[in-house]
Design a protein around this motif. Structure first.
Motif, PDB file in Angstrom:
ATOM      1  N   PHE A 150     -18.824 -18.580  85.959  1.00  0.00           N
ATOM      2  CA  PHE A 150     -17.686 -19.327  85.419  1.00  0.00           C
ATOM      3  C   PHE A 150     -16.377 -18.879  86.055  1.00  0.00           C
ATOM      4  O   PHE A 150     -16.087 -17.677  86.105  1.00  0.00           O
ATOM      5  CB  PHE A 150     -17.577 -19.124  83.903  1.00  0.00           C
ATOM      6  CG  PHE A 150     -18.710 -19.722  83.110  1.00  0.00           C
ATOM      7  CD1 PHE A 150     -19.604 -20.602  83.687  1.00  0.00           C
ATOM      8  CD2 PHE A 150     -18.881 -19.406  81.768  1.00  0.00           C
ATOM      9  CE1 PHE A 150     -20.651 -21.157  82.956  1.00  0.00           C
ATOM     10  CE2 PHE A 150     -19.907 -19.950  81.024  1.00  0.00           C
ATOM     11  CZ  PHE A 150     -20.797 -20.825  81.619  1.00  0.00           C
ATOM     12  N   VAL A 160     -22.422 -14.915  74.924  1.00  0.00           N
ATOM     13  CA  VAL A 160     -21.492 -15.959  75.362  1.00  0.00           C
ATOM     14  C   VAL A 160     -21.963 -17.288  74.793  1.00  0.00           C
ATOM     15  O   VAL A 160     -23.171 -17.549  74.721  1.00  0.00           O
ATOM     16  CB  VAL A 160     -21.381 -16.046  76.908  1.00  0.00           C
ATOM     17  CG1 VAL A 160     -20.669 -14.833  77.467  1.00  0.00           C
ATOM     18  CG2 VAL A 160     -22.742 -16.200  77.557  1.00  0.00           C
ATOM     19  N   LYS A 161     -21.023 -18.123  74.386  1.00  0.00           N
ATOM     20  CA  LYS A 161     -21.389 -19.436  73.861  1.00  0.00           C
ATOM     21  C   LYS A 161     -20.307 -20.456  74.167  1.00  0.00           C
ATOM     22  O   LYS A 161     -19.139 -20.107  74.401  1.00  0.00           O
ATOM     23  CB  LYS A 161     -21.664 -19.375  72.360  1.00  0.00           C
ATOM     24  CG  LYS A 161     -20.528 -18.899  71.499  1.00  0.00           C
ATOM     25  CD  LYS A 161     -20.992 -18.798  70.038  1.00  0.00           C
ATOM     26  CE  LYS A 161     -19.890 -18.264  69.131  1.00  0.00           C
ATOM     27  NZ  LYS A 161     -20.337 -18.143  67.722  1.00  0.00           N
ATOM     28  N   ILE A 162     -20.715 -21.709  74.193  1.00  0.00           N
ATOM     29  CA  ILE A 162     -19.793 -22.823  74.408  1.00  0.00           C
ATOM     30  C   ILE A 162     -19.586 -23.509  73.062  1.00  0.00           C
ATOM     31  O   ILE A 162     -20.536 -24.081  72.511  1.00  0.00           O
ATOM     32  CB  ILE A 162     -20.352 -23.832  75.436  1.00  0.00           C
ATOM     33  CG1 ILE A 162     -20.725 -23.132  76.748  1.00  0.00           C
ATOM     34  CG2 ILE A 162     -19.341 -24.960  75.679  1.00  0.00           C
ATOM     35  CD1 ILE A 162     -19.578 -22.483  77.479  1.00  0.00           C
ATOM     36  N   GLN A 215     -25.844 -20.858  73.770  1.00  0.00           N
ATOM     37  CA  GLN A 215     -25.529 -19.490  73.373  1.00  0.00           C
ATOM     38  C   GLN A 215     -26.549 -18.552  74.014  1.00  0.00           C
ATOM     39  O   GLN A 215     -27.750 -18.779  73.916  1.00  0.00           O
ATOM     40  CB  GLN A 215     -25.619 -19.399  71.844  1.00  0.00           C
ATOM     41  CG  GLN A 215     -25.378 -18.028  71.254  1.00  0.00           C
ATOM     42  CD  GLN A 215     -25.385 -18.092  69.734  1.00  0.00           C
ATOM     43  OE1 GLN A 215     -24.580 -18.787  69.116  1.00  0.00           O
ATOM     44  NE2 GLN A 215     -26.310 -17.368  69.120  1.00  0.00           N
ATOM     45  N   VAL A 247     -24.052 -15.096  81.494  1.00  0.00           N
ATOM     46  CA  VAL A 247     -23.423 -16.315  82.021  1.00  0.00           C
ATOM     47  C   VAL A 247     -24.433 -17.145  82.803  1.00  0.00           C
ATOM     48  O   VAL A 247     -24.479 -18.381  82.671  1.00  0.00           O
ATOM     49  CB  VAL A 247     -22.212 -15.956  82.906  1.00  0.00           C
ATOM     50  CG1 VAL A 247     -21.642 -17.188  83.589  1.00  0.00           C
ATOM     51  CG2 VAL A 247     -21.140 -15.264  82.075  1.00  0.00           C
ATOM     52  N   SER A 284     -25.576 -20.937  82.076  1.00  0.00           N
ATOM     53  CA  SER A 284     -25.380 -22.006  83.063  1.00  0.00           C
ATOM     54  C   SER A 284     -26.681 -22.737  83.352  1.00  0.00           C
ATOM     55  O   SER A 284     -26.676 -23.941  83.627  1.00  0.00           O
ATOM     56  CB  SER A 284     -24.788 -21.436  84.362  1.00  0.00           C
ATOM     57  OG  SER A 284     -25.765 -20.747  85.117  1.00  0.00           O
ATOM     58  N   VAL A 329     -15.078 -20.855  76.612  1.00  0.00           N
ATOM     59  CA  VAL A 329     -16.271 -20.015  76.495  1.00  0.00           C
ATOM     60  C   VAL A 329     -15.905 -18.833  75.601  1.00  0.00           C
ATOM     61  O   VAL A 329     -14.859 -18.202  75.791  1.00  0.00           O
ATOM     62  CB  VAL A 329     -16.797 -19.549  77.872  1.00  0.00           C
ATOM     63  CG1 VAL A 329     -15.724 -18.809  78.670  1.00  0.00           C
ATOM     64  CG2 VAL A 329     -18.032 -18.668  77.707  1.00  0.00           C
ATOM     65  N   THR A 380     -11.955 -15.878  73.209  1.00  0.00           N
ATOM     66  CA  THR A 380     -12.082 -17.191  73.841  1.00  0.00           C
ATOM     67  C   THR A 380     -11.300 -17.296  75.145  1.00  0.00           C
ATOM     68  O   THR A 380     -10.117 -16.949  75.201  1.00  0.00           O
ATOM     69  CB  THR A 380     -11.616 -18.296  72.880  1.00  0.00           C
ATOM     70  OG1 THR A 380     -12.359 -18.190  71.651  1.00  0.00           O
ATOM     71  CG2 THR A 380     -11.855 -19.679  73.475  1.00  0.00           C
ATOM     72  N   THR A 423     -12.646 -22.016  80.863  1.00  0.00           N
ATOM     73  CA  THR A 423     -13.262 -22.149  82.187  1.00  0.00           C
ATOM     74  C   THR A 423     -12.660 -23.341  82.920  1.00  0.00           C
ATOM     75  O   THR A 423     -12.367 -24.378  82.332  1.00  0.00           O
ATOM     76  CB  THR A 423     -14.784 -22.347  82.090  1.00  0.00           C
ATOM     77  OG1 THR A 423     -15.061 -23.592  81.464  1.00  0.00           O
ATOM     78  CG2 THR A 423     -15.435 -21.236  81.300  1.00  0.00           C
TER      79      THR A 423
END
Length: 403
Positions: free
Chosen positions: A193, A213-215, A221, A238, A242, A258, A334, A337
């Motif tokens: 990222f 890590v999560k979106i 996640q 990451v 991805s 992210v 937070t 990206t």
């Protein structure tokens, strides 16, 4: 019987070798459009070649493939990592296992894998042609195929195995157009990222063994290691995110928040209680000098400043607001990206020839008997760690049987 393998990568070589072994009476020809054979093998793993992964349970192994599990379930039943290990070792190239399960040649040199594959193909009399680009593949009514080769004559084939690898764009598969196959638009997988507007990029080289890590707004996640780079964040957490989120992230145009949880094994309530306890245990110590969470010191100082927690304050002097900022920051840090970067030399796509077109037990094409597919030209991709090469060896081996 004339067998043509189109593509000179890992899957292509293994398919050609398998075809020559299973059909010794046939003429096997491998075609590569570039000047280089096994180019990805050469550069992978920093030039060491991450051949496979020491995961010898099929059910566990399948969990490392975001796409392709249904087909791979039957393919891996025929060629597992232990088969890969035995194959190379029987040819004088022993492999070693690293602490994270990745397997490399003991030579730590990808050239030993290349030499092994080239020699095996040579011994089986596989004909190899570079700078030979197939511009169109046509199926004849009699079950044979015509290969239109750029600046060369048309070749007729009894069997064809397509192993051309991942294509960054759907147009890269236009040469298959006359076959009327269902194609899944390719998008990148396995990338890092970019955080161009975030100050954390001033800490390149900082690594944390385990984060989450999560979106936000998605189910994406992942947990694992995190590495800060000059351009953003990388490492296993990451890369896993991805891979599993390749299509979601593509649809978001790689522009999204992210969230990093720096302490994934502690929930927020327990973390809050720990901090209250630390205010007593370390009451006379400055917050910047006493980091009880095991984070790298430079990162700890950066995070305190980012969350507006006075670094010179003593633990006992932290206000309730500062304590809350510390809890929220450690749990929900937070970043924004803006784009992605290919991970090292790895180029992996999800997408390609739809698996609905493939008979899993044989890797044969349902619409065109005698046509087979293997490797990343298919909508199959794995996580980093040797899983993509394992899929290449396995699908190549099965396709080469011409079952």
């Amino acid at each position: 019987m004339k067998i043509f393998v189109i593509g000179g990568g890992a899957a292509g070589f293994f398919a050609a070798i398998s075809a020559a072994q299973h059909h010794p009476e046939s003429r096997v020809t491998l075609l590569e459009k570039s000047t280089k054979l096994l180019a990805k093998v050469k550069v992978s793993g920093g030039g060491r070649c991450n051949v496979t992964h020491a995961c010898f349970d099929r059910k566990a192994l399948l969990k490392n493939y975001p796409r392709g599990q249904k087909v791979l379930r039957q393919v891996l039943a025929q060629w597992m990592p232990q088969n890969t290990v035995e194959w190379f070792e029987n040819k004088g190239v022993p492999l070693k296992t690293e602490t994270d399960g990745r397997m490399f040649p003991t030579s730590d040199d990808s050239q030993s894998i290349i030499d092994c594959l080239m020699l095996a193909a040579q011994k089986l009399k596989v004909e190899i042609h570079t700078q030979t680009e197939v511009t169109e593949l046509k199926a004849n009514n009699d079950g044979t195929f015509l290969l239109h080769i750029k600046n060369k004559a048309i070749e007729k084939a009894d069997r064809v195995i397509v192993t051309t690898g991942g294509s960054p764009k759907l147009t890269g598969l236009n040469w298959l157009a006359s076959l009327n196959l269902d194609l899944v638009p390719p998008v990148p997988s396995l990338f890092t990222f970019n955080l161009p507007k975030e100050d954390i990029t001033q800490l390149p080289g900082i690594a944390v063994p385990k984060v989450q890590v999560k979106i936000p707004g998605t189910k994406l996640q992942e947990e694992g290691s995190l590495l800060v780079t000059h351009w953003g964040i990388s490492a296993f957490a990451v890369l896993r995110l991805s891979a599993w989120g390749a299509r979601v992230l593509h649809d978001l145009q790689y522009q999204c928040p992210v969230i990093v949880n720096w302490l994934p094994e502690i929930n927020e309530e327990a973390l809050r209680n720990q901090i209250v306890a630390y205010q007593q245990t370390y009451k006379a110590r400055q917050v910047q000098n006493k980091n009880p969470f095991g984070l790298p010191h430079r990162l700890w100082e950066f995070l305190l400043n980012r969350w507006q927690v006075p670094a010179q304050k003593k633990w006992s002097e932290l206000s309730k607001k500062e304590r809350n900022r510390l809890v929220n920051g450690l749990s929900n840090d937070t970043y924004q990206t803006h784009g992605k970067t290919t991970f090292k030399e790895e180029f992996v796509t999800c997408g390609g020839v739809s698996l609905d077109e493939i008979e899993a037990k044989t890797m044969g094409c349902k619409k065109h008997p005698g046509l087979y597919f293997a490797g990343e030209v298919l909508d199959i991709d794995g996580l980093t760690g040797g899983f993509n090469f394992q899929a290449a060896w396995a699908t190549g081996f099965v396709a080469g049987k011409l079952g």
